[in-house]
Write an enzyme that holds these catalytic residues in place. Structure first.
Site, PDB file in Angstrom:
ATOM      1  N   THR A  10       0.837  -1.217   0.000  1.00  0.00           N
ATOM      2  CA  THR A  10       0.000   0.000   0.000  1.00  0.00           C
ATOM      3  C   THR A  10       0.865   1.257   0.000  1.00  0.00           C
ATOM      4  O   THR A  10       0.722   2.126  -0.867  1.00  0.00           O
ATOM      5  CB  THR A  10      -0.920  -0.003   1.249  1.00  0.00           C
ATOM      6  OG1 THR A  10      -1.697  -1.189   1.224  1.00  0.00           O
ATOM      7  CG2 THR A  10      -1.836   1.207   1.254  1.00  0.00           C
ATOM      8  N   ILE A 118       0.123  13.806   8.761  1.00  0.00           N
ATOM      9  CA  ILE A 118       0.270  14.942   9.695  1.00  0.00           C
ATOM     10  C   ILE A 118       1.744  15.103  10.105  1.00  0.00           C
ATOM     11  O   ILE A 118       2.361  14.138  10.546  1.00  0.00           O
ATOM     12  CB  ILE A 118      -0.573  14.695  10.972  1.00  0.00           C
ATOM     13  CG1 ILE A 118      -2.051  14.506  10.610  1.00  0.00           C
ATOM     14  CG2 ILE A 118      -0.404  15.834  11.961  1.00  0.00           C
ATOM     15  CD1 ILE A 118      -2.901  14.100  11.790  1.00  0.00           C
ATOM     16  N   GLY A 169      -7.403  -0.097   3.271  1.00  0.00           N
ATOM     17  CA  GLY A 169      -5.944  -0.040   3.448  1.00  0.00           C
ATOM     18  C   GLY A 169      -5.513   0.743   4.672  1.00  0.00           C
ATOM     19  O   GLY A 169      -4.349   1.149   4.770  1.00  0.00           O
ATOM     20  N   LYS A 187       3.084   4.709  18.420  1.00  0.00           N
ATOM     21  CA  LYS A 187       3.171   6.109  17.981  1.00  0.00           C
ATOM     22  C   LYS A 187       3.458   7.020  19.179  1.00  0.00           C
ATOM     23  O   LYS A 187       4.213   7.980  19.066  1.00  0.00           O
ATOM     24  CB  LYS A 187       1.884   6.500  17.252  1.00  0.00           C
ATOM     25  CG  LYS A 187       1.771   5.775  15.905  1.00  0.00           C
ATOM     26  CD  LYS A 187       0.396   5.878  15.289  1.00  0.00           C
ATOM     27  CE  LYS A 187       0.332   5.145  13.955  1.00  0.00           C
ATOM     28  NZ  LYS A 187      -1.024   4.935  13.453  1.00  0.00           N
TER      29      LYS A 187
HETATM   30  N1  HSE Z   1      -3.005   0.983  10.863  1.00  0.00           N
HETATM   31  C1  HSE Z   1      -2.600   2.337  11.034  1.00  0.00           C
HETATM   32  C2  HSE Z   1      -3.831   3.190  11.321  1.00  0.00           C
HETATM   33  C3  HSE Z   1      -1.895   2.813   9.797  1.00  0.00           C
HETATM   34  O1  HSE Z   1      -4.944   2.680  11.163  1.00  0.00           O
HETATM   35  O2  HSE Z   1      -3.673   4.333  11.735  1.00  0.00           O
HETATM   36  C4  HSE Z   1      -1.202   4.128   9.944  1.00  0.00           C
HETATM   37  O3  HSE Z   1      -0.227   4.090  10.931  1.00  0.00           O
END
Ligand code: HSE
Length: 364
Positions: A10, A118, A169, A187
């Site tokens: 992706t 972002i 995706g 994160k």
């Molecule tokens: N799987 C992650 C989300 C992808 O849904 O935010 C982006 O980090």
């Protein structure tokens, strides 16, 4: 600048397409699986990229920790700058990869790994040079926000909303990381490492949305409230906190307007005050746009996002006090003024006794 790309899924495909259209950038090689090798620019061995004298920068969009870590190490050792969108890789080995990049005097950037398009990591990495970052966080997972808002606003059920997020995706190959909160936690770990030069690896509190049901969606909706999954980290005189949990917000809160796969990332600097950024947090082109932003930064000479002094630490979530909505076996109650550590511990104990538990912080 000549760039090779690891992965053609992706994000990798989006990065390839964007580089082909970008000024001053050119694709050298793309590493793919043998079954996908259909174009002259595609290769199937990392050695063809590490030994390629024409490749200045390698972009990694494969995901997963292994062999991404081994590939990242060999690219950096070969003197290539390295840009990645892989939060799991950076949360696990960011400190080691930063050290290798420093040794070789090349760049190591990963702003695509948190918040999709972002520029939250990018902005914090710049702001933290001249301001003291106090705290940061936000709605950082597109999949869970997509599921929660579809359940609450459109009456979709959990499975249906998750399948749609996968089709679009947004979700990870294994969506467990999304719905368990682990993707958001990674994160948060990156936000902390860039903001505080501290990578929290122990005592993390992570609650996802797996226990969110249609009944809970109806309960909060009837009261003019809404649930979002959020991550938080901050540095106080007592230590560093880092946790992920569902949060109940009023319909007038800015977070209530963040729907679908949109992310809302924020940070607070001692001098800047609160800064909030919203945008596409997942998906091919939003994530690829963040990779291209890092590639532009490499062209401008940006070397790193975490300092050489970044260390792994134990988080202390006992220093954060919140109030919570609690639902045990379908019965709702409120808990006032409990530490994050104690709330997560209480939910774990109740589940061990066989109860079905959902809890969500009441936003202050
Ligand atoms: N799987 C992650 C989300 C992808 O849904 O935010 C982006 O980090």
């Amino acid at each position: 600048m000549r760039i090779s790309v690891l992965g053609f899924g992706t994000v990798g495909r989006g990065v390839y397409e964007m580089i082909c259209k970008a000024k001053g950038m050119e694709v050298r090689k793309v590493l793919v699986l043998p079954a996908e090798c259909s174009e002259s620019f595609m290769v199937t061995s990392i050695d063809e990229i590490t030994s390629d004298k024409e490749t200045d920068v390698v972009v990694e969009c494969m995901g997963g920790i292994h062999p991404a870590y081994e590939f990242a190490s060999s690219c950096l050792k070969a003197g290539k700058s390295f840009v990645t969108s892989n939060k799991a890789l950076v949360a696990e080995y960011g400190i080691e990869l930063e050290a290798l990049a420093k040794e070789k005097d090349v760049s190591f950037l990963f702003s695509a790994a948190c918040g999709g398009a972002i520029p939250v990591l990018h902005n914090i990495s710049v702001a933290s040079q001249t301001d003291r970052i106090l705290r940061c966080g936000g709605i950082l997972n597109g999949t869970t926000n997509f599921i929660l808002t579809n359940m609450q606003d459109n009456g979709k059920d959990y499975k249906e909303a998750l399948a749609e997020a996968q089709r679009l995706g947004y979700a990870e190959a294994d969506p467990t990381a999304d719905v368990s909160g682990m993707d958001t936690m990674r994160k948060v770990m990156l936000l902390s490492s860039v903001s505080f030069s501290s990578l929290p690896v122990e005592n993390l509190c992570c609650e996802g949305i797996e226990n969110f049901t249609k009944d809970i969606a109806d309960y909060v909706k009837e009261r003019g409230l809404s649930v979002r999954l959020m991550g938080f980290c901050g540095k106080t005189a007592e230590g560093i906190y880092a946790y992920v949990e569902p949060v109940v917000v009023s319909s007038s809160a800015v977070e209530a307007s963040i729907s679908s796969n949109i992310n809302f990332a924020w940070y607070e600097g001692e001098n800047s005050g609160f800064i909030g950024l919203m945008g596409q947090g997942a998906g091919r082109y939003p994530t690829a746009s963040a990779v291209l932003r890092d590639l532009s930064a490499v062209m401008e000479g940006k070397k790193s996002m975490i300092g050489p002094d970044c260390v792994r630490i134990k988080a202390d979530n006992g220093i954060c006090m919140n109030s919570y909505l609690l639902c045990i076996d379908g019965v709702f109650s409120a808990i006032e003024n409990i530490s994050v550590t104690d709330m997560h511990k209480k939910a774990k104990e109740l589940r061990e006794k066989g109860s079905k538990v959902f809890f969500a912080q009441y936003k202050k």
